[in-house]
Every structure is written in structure tokens, then in C-alpha cells.
Design a protein around this motif. Structure first.
Motif, PDB file in Angstrom:
ATOM      1  N   PRO A  21      33.206  33.229  81.909  1.00  0.00           N
ATOM      2  CA  PRO A  21      32.872  31.872  82.346  1.00  0.00           C
ATOM      3  C   PRO A  21      34.107  30.990  82.478  1.00  0.00           C
ATOM      4  CG  PRO A  21      31.410  32.600  80.585  1.00  0.00           C
ATOM      5  CD  PRO A  21      32.507  33.613  80.681  1.00  0.00           C
ATOM      6  N   ASP A  22      34.081  30.101  83.453  1.00  0.00           N
ATOM      7  CA  ASP A  22      35.166  29.140  83.634  1.00  0.00           C
ATOM      8  C   ASP A  22      35.424  28.365  82.346  1.00  0.00           C
ATOM      9  OD1 ASP A  22      35.271  29.918  86.220  1.00  0.00           O
ATOM     10  OD2 ASP A  22      34.652  27.999  87.091  1.00  0.00           O
ATOM     11  N   CYS A  23      36.697  28.115  82.075  1.00  0.00           N
ATOM     12  CA  CYS A  23      37.153  27.243  80.989  1.00  0.00           C
ATOM     13  C   CYS A  23      36.836  27.782  79.597  1.00  0.00           C
ATOM     14  CB  CYS A  23      36.595  25.829  81.140  1.00  0.00           C
ATOM     15  SG  CYS A  23      37.022  25.068  82.736  1.00  0.00           S
ATOM     16  N   THR A  24      36.444  29.055  79.502  1.00  0.00           N
ATOM     17  CA  THR A  24      36.241  29.673  78.192  1.00  0.00           C
ATOM     18  C   THR A  24      37.565  29.711  77.440  1.00  0.00           C
ATOM     19  OG1 THR A  24      34.451  31.070  79.003  1.00  0.00           O
ATOM     20  CG2 THR A  24      35.559  31.777  76.987  1.00  0.00           C
ATOM     21  N   PRO A  25      37.606  29.225  76.187  1.00  0.00           N
ATOM     22  CA  PRO A  25      38.864  29.278  75.430  1.00  0.00           C
ATOM     23  C   PRO A  25      39.332  30.721  75.230  1.00  0.00           C
ATOM     24  CG  PRO A  25      37.312  27.780  74.390  1.00  0.00           C
ATOM     25  CD  PRO A  25      36.541  28.525  75.447  1.00  0.00           C
ATOM     26  N   ILE A  26      40.623  30.920  75.317  1.00  0.00           N
ATOM     27  CA  ILE A  26      41.244  32.222  75.077  1.00  0.00           C
ATOM     28  C   ILE A  26      42.125  32.093  73.843  1.00  0.00           C
ATOM     29  CG2 ILE A  26      42.833  33.963  75.990  1.00  0.00           C
ATOM     30  CD1 ILE A  26      41.923  33.146  78.799  1.00  0.00           C
ATOM     31  N   THR A  27      41.939  32.987  72.895  1.00  0.00           N
ATOM     32  CA  THR A  27      42.705  32.922  71.648  1.00  0.00           C
ATOM     33  C   THR A  27      44.198  32.942  71.951  1.00  0.00           C
ATOM     34  OG1 THR A  27      40.953  34.104  70.484  1.00  0.00           O
ATOM     35  CG2 THR A  27      43.121  34.027  69.424  1.00  0.00           C
ATOM     36  N   PRO A  28      44.935  31.942  71.501  1.00  0.00           N
ATOM     37  CA  PRO A  28      46.372  31.898  71.811  1.00  0.00           C
ATOM     38  C   PRO A  28      47.137  32.995  71.086  1.00  0.00           C
ATOM     39  CG  PRO A  28      45.790  30.150  70.285  1.00  0.00           C
ATOM     40  CD  PRO A  28      44.501  30.777  70.718  1.00  0.00           C
ATOM     41  N   GLY A  29      48.248  33.405  71.690  1.00  0.00           N
ATOM     42  CA  GLY A  29      49.103  34.392  71.065  1.00  0.00           C
ATOM     43  C   GLY A  29      50.040  33.754  70.057  1.00  0.00           C
ATOM     44  N   THR A  30      50.807  34.593  69.375  1.00  0.00           N
ATOM     45  CA  THR A  30      51.706  34.120  68.318  1.00  0.00           C
ATOM     46  C   THR A  30      53.167  34.080  68.757  1.00  0.00           C
ATOM     47  OG1 THR A  30      51.826  36.392  67.472  1.00  0.00           O
ATOM     48  CG2 THR A  30      50.193  34.928  66.475  1.00  0.00           C
ATOM     49  N   ALA A  31      53.440  34.413  70.012  1.00  0.00           N
ATOM     50  CA  ALA A  31      54.814  34.358  70.515  1.00  0.00           C
ATOM     51  C   ALA A  31      55.176  32.923  70.874  1.00  0.00           C
ATOM     52  CB  ALA A  31      54.965  35.257  71.736  1.00  0.00           C
ATOM     53  N   PRO A  32      56.456  32.574  70.834  1.00  0.00           N
ATOM     54  CA  PRO A  32      56.860  31.218  71.232  1.00  0.00           C
ATOM     55  C   PRO A  32      56.610  31.000  72.716  1.00  0.00           C
ATOM     56  CG  PRO A  32      58.782  32.630  70.937  1.00  0.00           C
ATOM     57  CD  PRO A  32      57.610  33.408  70.442  1.00  0.00           C
ATOM     58  N   ILE A  33      56.295  29.758  73.078  1.00  0.00           N
ATOM     59  CA  ILE A  33      56.071  29.420  74.480  1.00  0.00           C
ATOM     60  C   ILE A  33      57.185  28.498  74.945  1.00  0.00           C
ATOM     61  CG2 ILE A  33      54.607  27.419  74.026  1.00  0.00           C
ATOM     62  CD1 ILE A  33      54.208  30.033  76.866  1.00  0.00           C
ATOM     63  N   SER A  34      57.525  28.591  76.208  1.00  0.00           N
ATOM     64  CA  SER A  34      58.641  27.819  76.754  1.00  0.00           C
ATOM     65  C   SER A  34      58.303  26.338  76.848  1.00  0.00           C
ATOM     66  CB  SER A  34      59.008  28.348  78.142  1.00  0.00           C
ATOM     67  OG  SER A  34      59.379  29.699  78.078  1.00  0.00           O
ATOM     68  N   VAL A  39      55.661  28.527  84.461  1.00  0.00           N
ATOM     69  CA  VAL A  39      56.058  29.918  84.641  1.00  0.00           C
ATOM     70  C   VAL A  39      57.543  30.013  84.964  1.00  0.00           C
ATOM     71  CG1 VAL A  39      55.501  30.046  87.109  1.00  0.00           C
ATOM     72  CG2 VAL A  39      55.386  32.112  85.693  1.00  0.00           C
ATOM     73  N   ALA A  40      58.099  29.004  85.640  1.00  0.00           N
ATOM     74  CA  ALA A  40      59.531  29.008  85.948  1.00  0.00           C
ATOM     75  C   ALA A  40      60.356  28.938  84.671  1.00  0.00           C
ATOM     76  CB  ALA A  40      59.868  27.838  86.871  1.00  0.00           C
ATOM     77  N   ALA A  41      59.942  28.079  83.731  1.00  0.00           N
ATOM     78  CA  ALA A  41      60.657  27.972  82.460  1.00  0.00           C
ATOM     79  C   ALA A  41      60.511  29.253  81.649  1.00  0.00           C
ATOM     80  CB  ALA A  41      60.136  26.775  81.669  1.00  0.00           C
ATOM     81  N   PHE A  42      59.320  29.827  81.666  1.00  0.00           N
ATOM     82  CA  PHE A  42      59.079  31.079  80.945  1.00  0.00           C
ATOM     83  C   PHE A  42      59.980  32.190  81.480  1.00  0.00           C
ATOM     84  CE2 PHE A  42      56.795  35.104  80.393  1.00  0.00           C
ATOM     85  CZ  PHE A  42      56.465  35.066  79.045  1.00  0.00           C
ATOM     86  N   ASN A  43      60.127  32.260  82.796  1.00  0.00           N
ATOM     87  CA  ASN A  43      60.892  33.344  83.416  1.00  0.00           C
ATOM     88  C   ASN A  43      62.392  33.242  83.178  1.00  0.00           C
ATOM     89  OD1 ASN A  43      58.693  34.722  84.460  1.00  0.00           O
ATOM     90  ND2 ASN A  43      58.721  33.612  86.404  1.00  0.00           N
ATOM     91  N   THR A  44      62.870  32.073  82.768  1.00  0.00           N
ATOM     92  CA  THR A  44      64.312  31.895  82.556  1.00  0.00           C
ATOM     93  C   THR A  44      64.660  31.551  81.111  1.00  0.00           C
ATOM     94  OG1 THR A  44      64.132  29.565  83.225  1.00  0.00           O
ATOM     95  CG2 THR A  44      64.691  31.174  84.941  1.00  0.00           C
ATOM     96  N   ASP A  45      63.681  31.532  80.233  1.00  0.00           N
ATOM     97  CA  ASP A  45      63.904  31.149  78.838  1.00  0.00           C
ATOM     98  C   ASP A  45      64.742  32.212  78.124  1.00  0.00           C
ATOM     99  OD1 ASP A  45      63.730  30.390  76.148  1.00  0.00           O
ATOM    100  OD2 ASP A  45      61.717  29.569  76.423  1.00  0.00           O
ATOM    101  N   PRO A  46      65.925  31.858  77.605  1.00  0.00           N
ATOM    102  CA  PRO A  46      66.805  32.859  76.990  1.00  0.00           C
ATOM    103  C   PRO A  46      66.288  33.422  75.670  1.00  0.00           C
ATOM    104  CG  PRO A  46      67.715  30.661  76.702  1.00  0.00           C
ATOM    105  CD  PRO A  46      66.547  30.521  77.630  1.00  0.00           C
ATOM    106  N   GLN A  47      65.339  32.737  75.028  1.00  0.00           N
ATOM    107  CA  GLN A  47      64.874  33.232  73.731  1.00  0.00           C
ATOM    108  C   GLN A  47      64.195  34.595  73.855  1.00  0.00           C
ATOM    109  OE1 GLN A  47      61.677  31.059  71.754  1.00  0.00           O
ATOM    110  NE2 GLN A  47      60.976  30.214  73.722  1.00  0.00           N
ATOM    111  N   TYR A  48      63.582  34.870  75.003  1.00  0.00           N
ATOM    112  CA  TYR A  48      62.909  36.153  75.168  1.00  0.00           C
ATOM    113  C   TYR A  48      63.915  37.292  75.353  1.00  0.00           C
ATOM    114  CZ  TYR A  48      58.972  33.007  75.885  1.00  0.00           C
ATOM    115  OH  TYR A  48      58.029  32.021  75.733  1.00  0.00           O
ATOM    116  N   SER A  49      64.996  37.015  76.069  1.00  0.00           N
ATOM    117  CA  SER A  49      66.048  38.026  76.206  1.00  0.00           C
ATOM    118  C   SER A  49      66.680  38.333  74.855  1.00  0.00           C
ATOM    119  CB  SER A  49      67.122  37.547  77.187  1.00  0.00           C
ATOM    120  OG  SER A  49      66.611  37.478  78.500  1.00  0.00           O
ATOM    121  N   GLU A  50      66.829  37.306  74.041  1.00  0.00           N
ATOM    122  CA  GLU A  50      67.401  37.508  72.707  1.00  0.00           C
ATOM    123  C   GLU A  50      66.497  38.404  71.869  1.00  0.00           C
ATOM    124  OE1 GLU A  50      68.961  34.853  68.877  1.00  0.00           O
ATOM    125  OE2 GLU A  50      68.237  33.877  70.700  1.00  0.00           O
ATOM    126  N   ILE A  51      65.191  38.173  71.955  1.00  0.00           N
ATOM    127  CA  ILE A  51      64.235  39.004  71.222  1.00  0.00           C
ATOM    128  C   ILE A  51      64.363  40.464  71.645  1.00  0.00           C
ATOM    129  CG2 ILE A  51      61.776  39.522  70.965  1.00  0.00           C
ATOM    130  CD1 ILE A  51      61.249  36.499  71.142  1.00  0.00           C
TER     131      ILE A  51
END
Length: 223
Positions: A21-34, A39-51
């Protein structure tokens, strides 16, 4: 309530769709978010490369690729996936070891929506989750073909939610320990140290160094 067909976010685009169903909540993950949340910030965020680059290759495995912004997919060898609370390569390896026919795994950070995107909630805020995906065959760099998908309708700015992958590392199980048996022996030395080199040939591509060097001290021989 209106429903839409949404691809399950398993890191494999070929999986079957599910009615959510539309707008159904999705359990958030535990990884850091940009920050900002895009999506542009996520794709260039250096913290993920460090991980990804700080990950240690587990014993018994060989790193095939590191820090790729795409997930490996192969519908013929896909076994299952697990959500992880941390980016823990050893935990993913343990899951593979506990699965009888597992030969490789892919671990990554996946950008997911916090709601099922719909007309009333287009391009919702994102969270990020850690995934461990298991395969029954070895993996290759060329198999990193899943770069993410658009989800749901566009908002007033024309933006749709897009899943994306970061810190994608892939590991193959080493089936041969590459132990070499030296078959040539040193019988003389000049002047103080004798060196014999034996090349060991094998069919295991994980054995990248097939040259064994043996060094003997003068006390081991007579002049």
C-alpha cells in the motif's frame, strides 16, 4: 486504499514484485544517511567509501571488488540476503559459511525509502541499511549491474525516490589453501647463501602468488 507494484529492495532487480500500500512505513536501516538527504549526496558521500575500504577480508575468502557503487546480481546463483545491524564483513562471511552451498557474498549499504512511495508521499525521506547477499557461485566485477531503481511517482519538483548502493564489497570463498610443496632442494651455496625457486602451478585463480622462494644458511650444507 490505492496500491502500487513495488520491486522488493533485495539488491537484485530480477526479483518478483509485491503489492504494498502507498505510504506504508518501512523500517529504517541502521546505516548512516547522507546530509542533505538526496541520492546525489548519497552517491558522493565519502563516509561509505571509508567503510568499504577499511573492511578486513575474512579468513578463507578473497576480495573480488571493493567500494563499488552497484550491487552484484546473478539470478541463477542468488541464494538469499540478510539485513545487518553493522557493516560487518566477518558476520556476512559467517552467514555464508553456515549456508551449505554458499561460495561468495556481496555486502553493501543500500539507500531505501522510509515509506512506500505513492501519490500522497512521493520521494519520501530516505534511510540506509546494511545488506549481506549470498551466492552459490563465485562473483565477478562485471556482475555489478544493479545501480538502483526509481520508486513511485514524482513529486512537485519532478523528483522520484531512487534506491542506490554504496560500499559494495564482494568476496569469493577460497576452495584451495594454495599450500605449495617444494620439490627441488639446495645442494650447494655460493658464497654464503643458497636460494632455490620452485614455481607451483595450480588451477585455483585465488592463488595469485605461485612462486615459492626457499633460503638456506651455510650451516645446512658442506662446501
Amino acid at each position: 486504499m490505492k496500491t502500487v507494484t513495488a520491486s522488493l529492495i533485495l539488491g537484485l532487480s530480477a526479483l518478483a514484485a509485491a503489492q504494498v500500500p502507498d505510504c506504508t512505513p518501512i523500517t529504517p536501516g541502521t546505516a548512516p544517511i547522507s546530509d542533505p538527504d538526496s541520492v546525489a549526496a548519497f552517491n558522493t558521500d565519502p563516509q561509505y567509501s571509508e567503510i568499504a575500504n577499511n573492511a578486513t577480508t575474512p579468513a578463507g575468502y578473497k576480495a573480488v571488488f571493493t567500494d563499488i557503487s552497484a550491487a552484484y546480481e546473478n539470478k541463477d546463483s542468488y541464494l538469499t540476503y540478510y539485513k545487518l545491524s553493522k557493516y560487518n564483513v566477518q558476520s556476512c562471511a559467517n552467514l555464508c559459511n553456515d549456508t551449505g552451498n554458499c561460495k561468495s557474498f556481496n555486502i553493501y549499504v543500500l539507500r531505501i525509502p522510509t515509506q512506500q512511495p505513492g501519490e500522497a508521499c512521493p520521494d519520501p525521506p530516505a534511510s540506509a541499511t546494511y545488506r549481506c547477499v549470498l551466492f552459490s557461485e563465485g562473483i565477478t566485477v562485471g556482475g555489478n549491474t544493479n545501480v538502483g531503481q526509481n520508486r513511485g511517482p514524482a513529486n512537485s519538483k519532478g523528483t522520484t525516490f531512487m534506491t542506490a548502493f554504496r560500499a559494495s564489497n564482494g568476496y569469493d570463498l577460497i576452495v584451495d589453501d594454495c599450500t605449495a610443496t617444494v620439490t627441488s632442494y639446495i645442494t650447494s651455496f655460493v658464497p654464503t647463501t643458497a636460494v632455490s625457486t620452485t614455481t607451483v602451478y595450480g588451477d585455483n585463480i585465488a592463488c595469485t602468488d605461485n612462486t615459492v622462494t626457499v633460503t638456506a644458511t651455510p650451516s645446512a650444507f658442506s662446501a
